[in-house]
Design an enzyme around this catalytic site. Structure first.
Site, PDB file in Angstrom:
ATOM      1  N   ASN A 116      11.407   0.191   1.868  1.00 54.65           N
ATOM      2  CA  ASN A 116      10.355   1.210   1.946  1.00 54.65           C
ATOM      3  C   ASN A 116       9.531   1.117   3.234  1.00 54.65           C
ATOM      4  O   ASN A 116       8.938   2.106   3.655  1.00 54.65           O
ATOM      5  CB  ASN A 116       9.445   1.052   0.717  1.00 54.65           C
ATOM      6  N   ARG A 168       0.854  -1.195   0.000  1.00 59.92           N
ATOM      7  CA  ARG A 168       0.000   0.000   0.000  1.00 59.92           C
ATOM      8  C   ARG A 168       0.886   1.239   0.000  1.00 59.92           C
ATOM      9  O   ARG A 168       2.106   1.154   0.157  1.00 59.92           O
ATOM     10  CB  ARG A 168      -0.989   0.013   1.169  1.00 59.92           C
ATOM     11  N   GLY A 169       0.272   2.400  -0.208  1.00 61.80           N
ATOM     12  CA  GLY A 169       0.990   3.669  -0.138  1.00 61.80           C
ATOM     13  C   GLY A 169       2.096   3.774  -1.180  1.00 61.80           C
ATOM     14  O   GLY A 169       1.973   3.311  -2.322  1.00 61.80           O
ATOM     15  N   ARG A 201      -5.415  -5.507   2.866  1.00 55.35           N
ATOM     16  CA  ARG A 201      -4.845  -4.608   1.849  1.00 55.35           C
ATOM     17  C   ARG A 201      -3.867  -5.366   0.946  1.00 55.35           C
ATOM     18  O   ARG A 201      -3.787  -5.131  -0.261  1.00 55.35           O
ATOM     19  CB  ARG A 201      -4.140  -3.420   2.512  1.00 55.35           C
ATOM     20  N   ILE A 225       7.148   3.216   9.676  1.00 54.28           N
ATOM     21  CA  ILE A 225       6.026   3.595  10.541  1.00 54.28           C
ATOM     22  C   ILE A 225       6.340   4.926  11.216  1.00 54.28           C
ATOM     23  O   ILE A 225       7.497   5.357  11.247  1.00 54.28           O
ATOM     24  CB  ILE A 225       5.762   2.545  11.651  1.00 54.28           C
ATOM     25  N   TYR A 232      11.432   9.303  14.638  1.00 46.94           N
ATOM     26  CA  TYR A 232      11.374   9.119  13.170  1.00 46.94           C
ATOM     27  C   TYR A 232      12.523   9.868  12.478  1.00 46.94           C
ATOM     28  O   TYR A 232      13.175   9.314  11.582  1.00 46.94           O
ATOM     29  CB  TYR A 232      10.016   9.635  12.689  1.00 46.94           C
TER      30      TYR A 232
HETATM   31  P1  NDP Z   1       2.043   3.383   4.681  1.00 53.14           P
HETATM   32  O1  NDP Z   1       1.745   3.482   6.138  1.00 53.14           O
HETATM   33  O2  NDP Z   1       0.996   3.769   3.696  1.00 53.14           O
HETATM   34  O3  NDP Z   1       2.525   1.882   4.313  1.00 53.14           O
HETATM   35  C1  NDP Z   1       3.550   1.304   5.066  1.00 53.14           C
HETATM   36  C2  NDP Z   1       3.920  -0.058   4.510  1.00 53.14           C
HETATM   37  O4  NDP Z   1       5.005  -0.582   5.296  1.00 53.14           O
HETATM   38  C3  NDP Z   1       2.785  -1.071   4.626  1.00 53.14           C
HETATM   39  O5  NDP Z   1       2.854  -1.980   3.529  1.00 53.14           O
HETATM   40  C4  NDP Z   1       3.110  -1.807   5.921  1.00 53.14           C
HETATM   41  O6  NDP Z   1       2.575  -3.121   5.987  1.00 53.14           O
HETATM   42  C5  NDP Z   1       4.637  -1.851   5.828  1.00 53.14           C
HETATM   43  N1  NDP Z   1       5.260  -2.051   7.130  1.00 53.14           N
HETATM   44  C6  NDP Z   1       5.178  -1.280   8.242  1.00 53.14           C
HETATM   45  N2  NDP Z   1       5.866  -1.823   9.253  1.00 53.14           N
HETATM   46  C7  NDP Z   1       6.398  -2.981   8.791  1.00 53.14           C
HETATM   47  C8  NDP Z   1       7.181  -4.023   9.346  1.00 53.14           C
HETATM   48  N3  NDP Z   1       7.581  -3.990  10.640  1.00 53.14           N
HETATM   49  N4  NDP Z   1       7.514  -5.072   8.577  1.00 53.14           N
HETATM   50  C9  NDP Z   1       7.128  -5.126   7.277  1.00 53.14           C
HETATM   51  N5  NDP Z   1       6.395  -4.169   6.674  1.00 53.14           N
HETATM   52  C10 NDP Z   1       6.024  -3.115   7.423  1.00 53.14           C
HETATM   53  O7  NDP Z   1       3.380   4.229   4.481  1.00 53.14           O
HETATM   54  P2  NDP Z   1       3.811   5.244   3.307  1.00 53.14           P
HETATM   55  O8  NDP Z   1       3.538   4.640   1.998  1.00 53.14           O
HETATM   56  O9  NDP Z   1       3.271   6.576   3.639  1.00 53.14           O
HETATM   57  O10 NDP Z   1       5.382   5.323   3.570  1.00 53.14           O
HETATM   58  C11 NDP Z   1       6.296   4.462   2.907  1.00 53.14           C
HETATM   59  C12 NDP Z   1       7.712   4.894   3.284  1.00 53.14           C
HETATM   60  O11 NDP Z   1       7.896   6.262   2.894  1.00 53.14           O
HETATM   61  C13 NDP Z   1       7.989   4.831   4.789  1.00 53.14           C
HETATM   62  O12 NDP Z   1       9.323   4.430   5.004  1.00 53.14           O
HETATM   63  C14 NDP Z   1       7.799   6.274   5.228  1.00 53.14           C
HETATM   64  O13 NDP Z   1       8.513   6.565   6.395  1.00 53.14           O
HETATM   65  C15 NDP Z   1       8.337   7.007   4.006  1.00 53.14           C
HETATM   66  N6  NDP Z   1       7.874   8.376   3.882  1.00 53.14           N
HETATM   67  C16 NDP Z   1       6.530   8.635   3.740  1.00 53.14           C
HETATM   68  C17 NDP Z   1       6.107   9.936   3.597  1.00 53.14           C
HETATM   69  C18 NDP Z   1       4.673  10.288   3.411  1.00 53.14           C
HETATM   70  O14 NDP Z   1       4.379  11.489   3.339  1.00 53.14           O
HETATM   71  N7  NDP Z   1       3.761   9.361   3.288  1.00 53.14           N
HETATM   72  C19 NDP Z   1       7.054  11.059   3.632  1.00 53.14           C
HETATM   73  C20 NDP Z   1       8.423  10.665   3.772  1.00 53.14           C
HETATM   74  C21 NDP Z   1       8.805   9.373   3.888  1.00 53.14           C
HETATM   75  P3  NDP Z   1       1.027  -3.348   6.452  1.00 53.14           P
HETATM   76  O15 NDP Z   1       0.171  -2.839   5.315  1.00 53.14           O
HETATM   77  O16 NDP Z   1       0.920  -4.801   6.659  1.00 53.14           O
HETATM   78  O17 NDP Z   1       0.846  -2.534   7.689  1.00 53.14           O
END
Ligand code: NDP
Length: 241
Positions: free
Chosen positions: A82, A12-13, A39, A85, A147
């Site tokens: 990628n 996702r994302g 998801r 959290i 973070y």
């Molecule tokens: P989302 O919260 O939309 O998605 C996060 C994804 O990471 C999900 O697939 C989740 O799995 C997975 N995930 C979280 N924790 C774990 C874990 N312990 N082990 C395996 N998978 C994990 O995040 P974003 O798309 O917003 O962010 C993606 C990256 O971009 C992150 O590193 C974030 O810090 C970075 N970022 C995001 C920004 C933003 O504005 N959105 C800005 C700057 C950086 P599940 O679906 O199962 O929970």
């Protein structure tokens, strides 16, 4: 040649957009996720991309998860770290659990995911590692000491490992997104988003996951071989390094 790419948090994302961009560019792609099975299943249904559940905080789980991916698709040549959290709070309200969860996922996760694929990349004399850091790792952000620390650590990881990989045609780069309209950002209170965040972004809008994915697709490509240890900022003009 069809290369194999693994994207952590790819269901996702931003991660989902990265998977789709890499699939469109001809890669055989696998996505990992933590626990949101609904998801992940919907993403698999929509894209056909295989999804694998394991926790990037757990080294042994990364080793066995990556082995499963490689058994299905072949050796991982492109790794996108990628998964991430947030556990936001002002520092005086941040608990040890909030600190540890963010460091374990957003920083130690890079070690846990990269270490198992690194020997294969060295042996094959090719690899691409792309780490998703953050604007807030570059500049620091109040309410995100945990973070910001982890994401700044990702940049140190990138620059140091790039030096180790360079002689073997393995590049290691970071992308620092600004605010992108994913679940992570939409979980913020809407008044903070509207009144505090958006006015700080010179282009006047959030980024899209696809805009970040295009940076990653370039850094993953064979064309980007002279770029390593670099930080790509994609933040709508919010911060210049
Ligand atoms: P989302 O919260 O939309 O998605 C996060 C994804 O990471 C999900 O697939 C989740 O799995 C997975 N995930 C979280 N924790 C774990 C874990 N312990 N082990 C395996 N998978 C994990 O995040 P974003 O798309 O917003 O962010 C993606 C990256 O971009 C992150 O590193 C974030 O810090 C970075 N970022 C995001 C920004 C933003 O504005 N959105 C800005 C700057 C950086 P599940 O679906 O199962 O929970």
């Amino acid at each position: 040649m069809t290369r194999v790419a693994l994207v952590s948090g790819g269901t996702r994302g931003i991660g989902a957009a990265i998977c789709i961009a890499l699939q469109d560019a001809g890669y055989r792609v696998a996505a990992s996720y933590a626990g949101n099975t609904e998801r992940a299943a919907a993403f698999h249904e929509q894209t056909g991309i295989p999804v694998f559940r394991w926790d990037v905080r757990d080294y042994a789980a990364c080793v066995s998860g990556i082995a499963e991916v490689e058994a299905l698709l072949g050796p991982v040549e492109v790794l996108v770290n990628n998964a991430g959290i947030t556990r936001d709070a002002m520092f005086h309200k941040t608990t040890p659990d909030m600190w540890n969860a963010v460091i374990a996922t957003n920083l130690t996760g890079l070690f846990n995911m990269t270490h198992p694929v690194w020997p294969g990349m060295r042996a094959r004399n090719f690899g691409r590692v792309v780490n998703i850091s953050s604007l807030n790792g570059q500049r620091g952000q109040a309410g995100q000491v945990n973070y910001s620390s982890a994401k700044a650590g990702d940049l140190g990881f990138t620059k140091a490992l790039a030096q180790e990989g360079a002689g073997r045609n393995i590049t290691v780069n970071a992308v620092c997104p600004g605010y992108v309209g994913t679940d992570m950002v939409m979980a913020m209170p809407s008044d903070i988003l509207r009144e505090k965040i958006l006015p700080q972004i010179p282009v006047g809008r959030l980024g899209t996951p696809q805009e970040i994915a295009r940076c990653v697709a370039f850094l993953a490509s064979d064309d980007s071989g002279f770029i390593t240890g670099s930080t790509f900022s994609a933040n709508g003009g919010q911060f210049f390094v």
